[in-house]
Design an enzyme around this catalytic site. Structure first.
Site, PDB file in Angstrom:
ATOM      1  N   GLU A 181       0.813  -1.224   0.000  1.00  0.00           N
ATOM      2  CA  GLU A 181       0.000   0.000   0.000  1.00  0.00           C
ATOM      3  C   GLU A 181       0.841   1.265   0.000  1.00  0.00           C
ATOM      4  OE1 GLU A 181      -0.713  -2.626   1.894  1.00  0.00           O
ATOM      5  OE2 GLU A 181      -2.803  -3.170   1.495  1.00  0.00           O
ATOM      6  N   HIS A 225     -10.420  -5.137  11.038  1.00  0.00           N
ATOM      7  CA  HIS A 225     -11.044  -5.048   9.711  1.00  0.00           C
ATOM      8  C   HIS A 225     -12.437  -4.433   9.757  1.00  0.00           C
ATOM      9  CE1 HIS A 225      -7.884  -8.054   9.117  1.00  0.00           C
ATOM     10  NE2 HIS A 225      -7.929  -7.757   7.835  1.00  0.00           N
TER      11      HIS A 225
END
Lengths: 344, 356
Positions: A76, A145
């Site tokens: 990322e 998450h």
């Protein structure tokens, strides 16, 4: 032989809109913008061959090829930064991050780099980067998450942050973000991906950044929300109308930075009571910002303190009953609305 | 460090003399910057590159005019090498309106987009993903250009280094990652920070060439940088280039630079000074002593003029505090943020720079 002119059958008018899911609306926005502008390209983990973790980019690799629908490694920081660099050279990268939780791995590139390009270099260079990423909780995905961290990014001058709650706004805001000359974080939402709604088909139709919408008019109390909290707020409003005859107005922020205080304040000035709802933690959150703005703009109009409903201030637990209890569920929102109306 | 062996000159004498003058400019600029910092005309951080002139001037000389340059925060020398006028650099250090970043960036954030210099960046290794993206844009735009990405030895232990090298190799991007290894990441010696202190060897992990060069040897720097940039430009082959050099001053002007190394070590390194070595080459080529004196005098004049220009340059207008932050046309987007705002978006953003 007849001299009559043959009149062709009339061509049926193209429909102005179509019912589609939120993910389809995002996909349509990407397709239209990639067709419109060669500089637009999509980059992220499994956006190509796998067609996106949430299938937003389905079919785009086949249409645009691997140079414009670019699969990345799980890196990322690397590919968000590559988006910054490409944007500085005039490209229009759209970077997909699988969920906003993983954007933290790249937060240095977002906050210390993308957000700084314009001001820190004295306006000499711009960074027209789009970062698309969903927030959201509710599927027992647990603490790492399930977060709604958009407030972190909306905190930062130099960024713009939008968070659509409907398919139409998803299409219109993503298109605005891609056309914008500044870095924009587009916060999508996991539970809404499958939701359907009427979406304008005009490729030139966009939803302007920085404008909230009154998603449901009402006179008794204002609910201010964004992203999935808007969906919840609308459900609560319908229920309160049916069960208690309470008419709640729901303001969907749509943009977090810029923040449309004008529309929020106009609503609260009419209803005199307000509950801010978010899926993030309220402490230092979007609802905290709203409360500060509302008390300043509507001081003389408020008949009750500004109330807030958000995620319980814990890392989200796994067990279903705990998860449900922690989330800003409709019972908590409804109870807060009744309380602010002194009907509890 | 290898002593130069006999070999063909990389540049002719006239060019070498010109490069020498640029090295002098960088050396004396940094001396002046330290003086101005101590006189409190420069604030914030101020990282000097004295001792690294061959690496700085040689690598930038190897760039073609339309190649791109990205650096870390020790960037005064790179800006000057790329041709940013000394007055524009000094004005930026002074925080003045005529600085190359209009007083918004300061010492660490010099840039000059017209000269392909996309910034000094202040977060260690943060510029690497950006350089990777610039190279990606060059490929997408089918431009036969390369990106030179400067970083320090401290940056090679950041995740961004690994991610950027992998992406550059995976996507065959035209970028050269140039590690200016001056022996210390802040106050930590390279072998106290890197498990594999031969930093160029890390290129192996990504299947790209990695070279180590005497970074105080101007011609060696030009030759290696030029060759690797050509491979990047013409064949889209990324590379790692490690330049071994030394900084005479501390990490920044706030660091005396002697807590983690001895004065003897510094003195020993100064005997291999890149300016002295280049001057030797020029003497061998027949350049007379008076020429060096003229260069010093001319450079001092340039710097005096740069300081004067910086002092005369106005401070940035406070009314334009937010200038540049958002692109033209953003005013409408922020208009509805105004009512009740205690933060003065109207004053900060509207009167300022949204889009003017």
């Amino acid at each position: 032989m007849s001299t009559e002119t043959l009149v062709p059958d009339p061509v049926p008018a193209a429909p102005a809109s179509e019912v589609m899911t939120y993910r389809e609306a995002l996909r349509l926005a990407l397709r239209e913008e990639m067709e419109r502008d060669e500089r637009v390209f999509l980059m992220g983990e499994e956006v190509g061959v796998f067609e996106g973790s949430y299938k937003v980019s389905a079919g785009l690799l086949a249409q645009f090829g691997p140079e414009r629908v670019r699969d990345t490694p799980i890196s990322e920081e690397g590919f968000v930064g590559a988006g910054v660099g490409a944007a500085m050279l005039g490209e229009r990268p759209v970077v997909e991050i699988m969920t906003i939780n993983f954007l933290l791995v790249a937060i240095d590139q977002v906050v210390n780099h993308a957000a700084k390009v314009g001001a820190m270099f004295g306006g000499e260079v711009r960074c027209p980067l789009v970062i698309r990423t969903p927030n959201g909780a509710g599927n027992q995905l647990t603490a790492q998450h399930s977060q709604s961290l958009e407030g972190w990014f909306a905190h930062v001058p130099g960024l713009k942050v939008v968070a659509p709650a409907t398919p139409a706004d998803a299409k219109g805001l993503l298109k605005s973000a891609i056309r914008d000359d500044d870095p924009v974080v587009v916060v999508e939402n996991l539970p809404i991906y499958k939701e359907k709604g009427e979406v304008p088909l005009d490729p030139d139709h966009v939803v302007p950044i920085g404008q909230a919408a009154v998603a449901r008019p009402g006179r008794d109390v204002t609910l201010v929300a964004h992203s999935f909290a808007t969906v919840r707020a609308l459900r609560v409003a319908e229920r309160l109308a049916a069960e208690r005859g309470i008419e709640a107005e729901v303001v969907d922020l749509r943009s977090l930075r810029p923040l449309d205080v004008e529309t929020v304040a106009a609503s609260v000035s009419r209803t005199n009571r307000v509950v801010c709802v978010e899926e993030g933690w309220p402490t230092y959150g979007v609802s905290a910002e709203l409360a500060a703005r509302i008390q300043r703009a509507c001081f003389d109009d408020l008949d009750a303190p500004v109330e807030r409903v958000g995620m319980a201030e814990v890392p989200l637990p796994y067990a279903k009953n705990l998860e449900l209890a922690a989330m800003p569920n409709e019972e908590r929102i409804a109870a807060t609305v009744l309380s602010t109306l002194e009907l509890a | 460090m290898a002593v130069r062996s006999e070999r063909l000159p990389v540049v002719d004498t006239a060019a070498l003399l010109d490069l020498y003058e640029r090295m002098v400019l960088v050396r004396l600029f940094e001396t002046e910057a330290e003086r101005q910092y101590k006189a409190a005309r420069i604030g914030g951080y101020c990282h000097l590159c004295s001792g690294q002139e061959a690496a700085t001037i040689g690598s930038v000389h190897a760039l073609q005019d339309d190649d791109l340059l990205v650096t870390g925060y020790r960037c005064h020398g790179f800006a000057l090498a790329r041709g940013v006028p000394p007055a524009a650099v000094m004005s930026e250090l002074f925080g003045r309106a005529d600085g190359c970043a209009h007083g918004r960036g300061g010492s660490m954030h010099l840039l000059d987009v017209q000269r392909g210099f996309y910034g000094g960046w202040g977060i260690v290794a943060g510029q690497l993903p950006i350089a990777t993206g610039l190279a990606l844009a060059l490929v997408r735009q089918e431009r036969r250009q390369a990106v030179l990405c400067e970083l320090g030895d401290g940056a090679v232990n950041m995740g961004a280094w690994h991610e950027s090298l992998n992406l550059a190799a995976l996507w065959s991007l035209p970028v050269v990652f140039m590690v200016v290894n001056n022996g210390y990441g802040m106050g930590t010696a390279v072998d106290r920070a890197s498990a594999v202190p031969e930093l160029h060897r890390r290129a192996d992990a990504y299947g790209m060439p990695g070279e180590r060069v005497d970074g105080d040897d101007l011609e060696a720097v030009i030759e290696s940088t030029g060759r690797l940039l050509a491979a990047a430009r013409e064949e889209r082959r990324p590379a790692v280039l490690e330049l071994l050099t030394y900084r005479y001053r501390g990490h920044s002007v706030a660091d005396a630079g002697i807590a983690y190394r001895s004065k003897d070590e510094i003195a020993a390194r100064m005997e291999h000074d890149p300016l002295v070595r280049t001057r030797e080459r020029l003497r061998e080529a027949g350049i007379e002593e008076a020429t060096f004196d003229e260069i010093d005098a001319r450079t001092e004049e340039t710097l005096a003029a740069a300081v004067a220009a910086a002092q005369e340059s106005p401070e940035p207008d406070v009314a334009e505090l937010a200038a540049g932050m958002y692109a033209a046309g953003s005013g409408e987007q922020f208009a509805r943020m105004l009512p009740g705002s205690p933060f003065g978006e109207r004053d900060l953003v509207f009167a300022g720079g949204l889009g003017t």
